[in-house]
Design a protein around this motif. Sequence first.
Motif, short mmCIF file in Angstrom:
data_model
loop_
_atom_site.label_atom_id
_atom_site.label_comp_id
_atom_site.label_asym_id
_atom_site.label_seq_id
_atom_site.Cartn_x
_atom_site.Cartn_y
_atom_site.Cartn_z
N LEU B 16 -10.79 -13.48 3.46
CA LEU B 16 -10.92 -13.13 2.03
C LEU B 16 -10.28 -11.78 1.74
O LEU B 16 -9.64 -11.60 0.69
CB LEU B 16 -12.40 -13.11 1.63
N ALA B 17 -10.45 -10.86 2.68
CA ALA B 17 -9.87 -9.52 2.45
C ALA B 17 -8.37 -9.60 2.31
O ALA B 17 -7.75 -8.79 1.61
CB ALA B 17 -10.26 -8.59 3.59
N CYS B 18 -7.78 -10.60 2.97
CA CYS B 18 -6.32 -10.72 2.89
C CYS B 18 -5.85 -11.06 1.48
O CYS B 18 -4.68 -10.84 1.14
CB CYS B 18 -5.81 -11.78 3.86
N LEU B 19 -6.76 -11.62 0.66
CA LEU B 19 -6.37 -11.92 -0.72
C LEU B 19 -5.93 -10.63 -1.44
O LEU B 19 -5.09 -10.68 -2.33
CB LEU B 19 -7.53 -12.55 -1.48
N GLY B 20 -6.55 -9.53 -1.04
CA GLY B 20 -6.22 -8.26 -1.68
C GLY B 20 -4.76 -7.90 -1.54
O GLY B 20 -4.18 -7.24 -2.40
N MET B 21 -4.15 -8.38 -0.46
CA MET B 21 -2.72 -8.07 -0.26
C MET B 21 -1.87 -8.72 -1.34
O MET B 21 -0.83 -8.19 -1.71
CB MET B 21 -2.27 -8.56 1.11
N GLY B 22 -2.34 -9.90 -1.81
CA GLY B 22 -1.61 -10.54 -2.90
C GLY B 22 -1.57 -9.65 -4.12
O GLY B 22 -0.52 -9.51 -4.77
N THR B 50 14.20 7.34 -8.97
CA THR B 50 13.87 6.59 -7.75
C THR B 50 12.66 7.19 -7.04
O THR B 50 11.89 6.46 -6.43
CB THR B 50 15.07 6.58 -6.80
N ALA B 51 12.51 8.52 -7.14
CA ALA B 51 11.35 9.15 -6.50
C ALA B 51 10.06 8.58 -7.08
O ALA B 51 9.13 8.23 -6.34
CB ALA B 51 11.40 10.65 -6.68
N PHE B 52 10.03 8.42 -8.40
CA PHE B 52 8.83 7.88 -9.02
C PHE B 52 8.65 6.41 -8.68
O PHE B 52 7.52 5.93 -8.57
CB PHE B 52 8.89 8.08 -10.53
N LEU B 53 9.77 5.71 -8.50
CA LEU B 53 9.70 4.31 -8.05
C LEU B 53 8.96 4.23 -6.72
O LEU B 53 8.02 3.45 -6.56
CB LEU B 53 11.10 3.73 -7.91
N PHE B 54 9.36 5.11 -5.79
CA PHE B 54 8.73 5.03 -4.47
C PHE B 54 7.29 5.50 -4.51
O PHE B 54 6.44 4.97 -3.80
CB PHE B 54 9.56 5.82 -3.46
N ILE B 55 7.02 6.51 -5.34
CA ILE B 55 5.63 6.96 -5.45
C ILE B 55 4.77 5.83 -6.00
O ILE B 55 3.67 5.53 -5.48
CB ILE B 55 5.54 8.20 -6.36
N GLY B 56 5.28 5.14 -7.03
CA GLY B 56 4.51 4.03 -7.61
C GLY B 56 4.30 2.91 -6.62
O GLY B 56 3.20 2.37 -6.49
N ILE B 57 5.37 2.59 -5.89
CA ILE B 57 5.24 1.53 -4.89
C ILE B 57 4.24 1.95 -3.83
O ILE B 57 3.41 1.14 -3.39
CB ILE B 57 6.62 1.24 -4.27
N ALA B 58 4.28 3.23 -3.45
CA ALA B 58 3.37 3.70 -2.40
C ALA B 58 1.92 3.57 -2.85
O ALA B 58 1.06 3.13 -2.08
CB ALA B 58 3.69 5.14 -2.06
N PHE B 59 1.65 3.92 -4.11
CA PHE B 59 0.26 3.83 -4.60
C PHE B 59 -0.19 2.37 -4.65
O PHE B 59 -1.31 2.04 -4.26
CB PHE B 59 0.13 4.47 -5.98
N ALA B 60 0.70 1.49 -5.12
CA ALA B 60 0.32 0.08 -5.21
C ALA B 60 0.13 -0.51 -3.82
O ALA B 60 -0.81 -1.26 -3.56
CB ALA B 60 1.39 -0.69 -5.97
N GLU B 61 1.02 -0.10 -2.92
CA GLU B 61 0.98 -0.65 -1.58
C GLU B 61 -0.24 -0.19 -0.81
O GLU B 61 -0.79 -0.91 0.02
CB GLU B 61 2.26 -0.24 -0.85
N ALA B 62 -0.67 1.05 -1.10
CA ALA B 62 -1.81 1.60 -0.35
C ALA B 62 -3.03 0.70 -0.47
O ALA B 62 -3.76 0.49 0.51
CB ALA B 62 -2.13 3.00 -0.86
N LEU B 63 -3.24 0.13 -1.68
CA LEU B 63 -4.42 -0.70 -1.87
C LEU B 63 -4.33 -1.98 -1.06
O LEU B 63 -5.32 -2.46 -0.51
CB LEU B 63 -4.57 -1.00 -3.36
N ILE B 65 -2.79 -2.14 1.74
CA ILE B 65 -3.03 -1.74 3.13
C ILE B 65 -4.52 -1.52 3.37
O ILE B 65 -5.03 -1.80 4.45
CB ILE B 65 -2.18 -0.51 3.45
N PHE B 66 -5.23 -1.07 2.34
CA PHE B 66 -6.69 -0.95 2.49
C PHE B 66 -7.31 -2.31 2.77
O PHE B 66 -8.19 -2.44 3.64
CB PHE B 66 -7.32 -0.38 1.21
N SER B 67 -6.86 -3.34 2.04
CA SER B 67 -7.44 -4.66 2.27
C SER B 67 -7.06 -5.18 3.65
O SER B 67 -7.88 -5.81 4.33
CB SER B 67 -6.99 -5.64 1.17
#
Lengths: 172, 78, 247
Positions: B16-22, B50-63, B65-67
């Motif tokens: 179930l936790a893997c759903l969070g990756m979606g 592009t810097a803000f692109l990567f920052i945004g991707i990093a924040f979205a991706e972090a969640l 990775i938490f799951s």
Amino acid sequence: MAESAASGPGMPQLDVTTFSNQIFWLIVALIVLYFIMSRVALPRVASVLADRRGAITADIAAAEEYKQKAHEAEEAFKQAEADARAEAQRIVEAAKAEMQESLNAQIAKADAEISAKSAESEKRIREITANAVSMVSDVSNDVTADILAVFDVKADSKSVASAVKDQLKGDA
Amino acid sequence: MEGDIVQMGAYIGAGLACLGMGGAGIGVGHVAGNYLAGALRNPSAAAGQTAFLFIGIAFAEALGIFSFLVALLLMFAV
Amino acid sequence: MAEESGGLVIKPMDQFRVEALFGGDIAWYTPTNVTLWMALTVLAATLLMVYGARGRALVPSRAQSAAEMTYGFIYKMIEDVAGHDAVRFFPYIFTLFMFVLFANLLGLIPFAFTTTSHIAVTAVLAFTVFFAVTALGFILHGTTFLKLFWVSSAPLALRPVLALIEVISYFVRPVSHSIRLAGAMMAGHAVAKVFAGFAAALGAFFFLPILAVTALYALELLVAVIQAYVFTILTCVYLKDALHPAH
């Protein structure tokens, strides 16, 4: 989980017994890397970059100077060309003016001659005309006097002359 | 028997936790897609963002990775 | 784990095990594979930045060019994100970037140990940044640094709520900062290992997972660089908050 108890912790990342070891070596590695970077690598790269920037700036300045020189040479050439052109123009103008002047003088001279000649001709024409007129009036007087003599009319020459003159005037 | 149920629960929870990756995938796609849309609209300003692109991707991706981390914890650590 | 399912025995987490190089127990000073791979990381970074740039040529060689580009890249990132007065922290941020970058890249070598896949390592990196930045904020701005949490552009009624959210997000920063890097590294390596295990189990069709691992490897190469970049740029973002706390 029974299984993880048997074969150690399932996730090595959560094995707290290795943390102190990792942290210790991490700090050592970071300090070593920091000193290598801040003492050796970064100043060296910075000096190379500064040298290059200086060289590029100098080259650009030199190029600018050469460009300036080329520009100046071009200006001088243009100036010389313009001078030569003006000189030529001036010479052409002078020659033209000289020619015009001599032409004018000759025309004036010719004009004067022509007018002198025409005035002389006119004067002679007028003389001839006056002669002719006086001759006509003399002849008329004589003829009139003769005719009057034939018809035996007494008339003094003076009145005949005035009558002829009146007659001639009316004709003319 | 009791341990088996716990293990089963842990495995189900990991799945179930893997759903969070979606969700993280949707988030990263959203960031990148909007960046691309903006970049196509104003290409000259794209390079500076592009810097803000990567920052945004990093924040979205972090969640995501938490799951993933929760899944790993359930699999190996609980 | 999958040990019960017959021939399919995959232990994706074994590659992250910390082991003493010369046997024996692991005490804080024991040379372990952590020591080895961190030493290699330092060596690789030194190789690029010192040996690669040794020519000091006006027209750079390839290695010197790479070193200069890395330098310029990080320098510009700090200037752009954190402002010009953040440049005095350039050496440490550069060290961070080089360490994370080369640890990630070296970890991609088969049978290598990825130091940055360990939460203990990344947590130290992230909390160092966190404490340094927080201390810096208070030193530079005193208590006005707390205005970072007080969103003055929001309506007054919302401000306490926002302040609470800001404080929580501020303290979650080092956690997400560290777990992001460790998680991304761990996930990629674990997935690669799982696929490699499939290759052993599939027999004649071994090439399918191998192809998958190849594609994954390319992705991991990208992730390794991007995670190093992200770690560094987030450090710059946090630094910017400390230098210019006003919203």
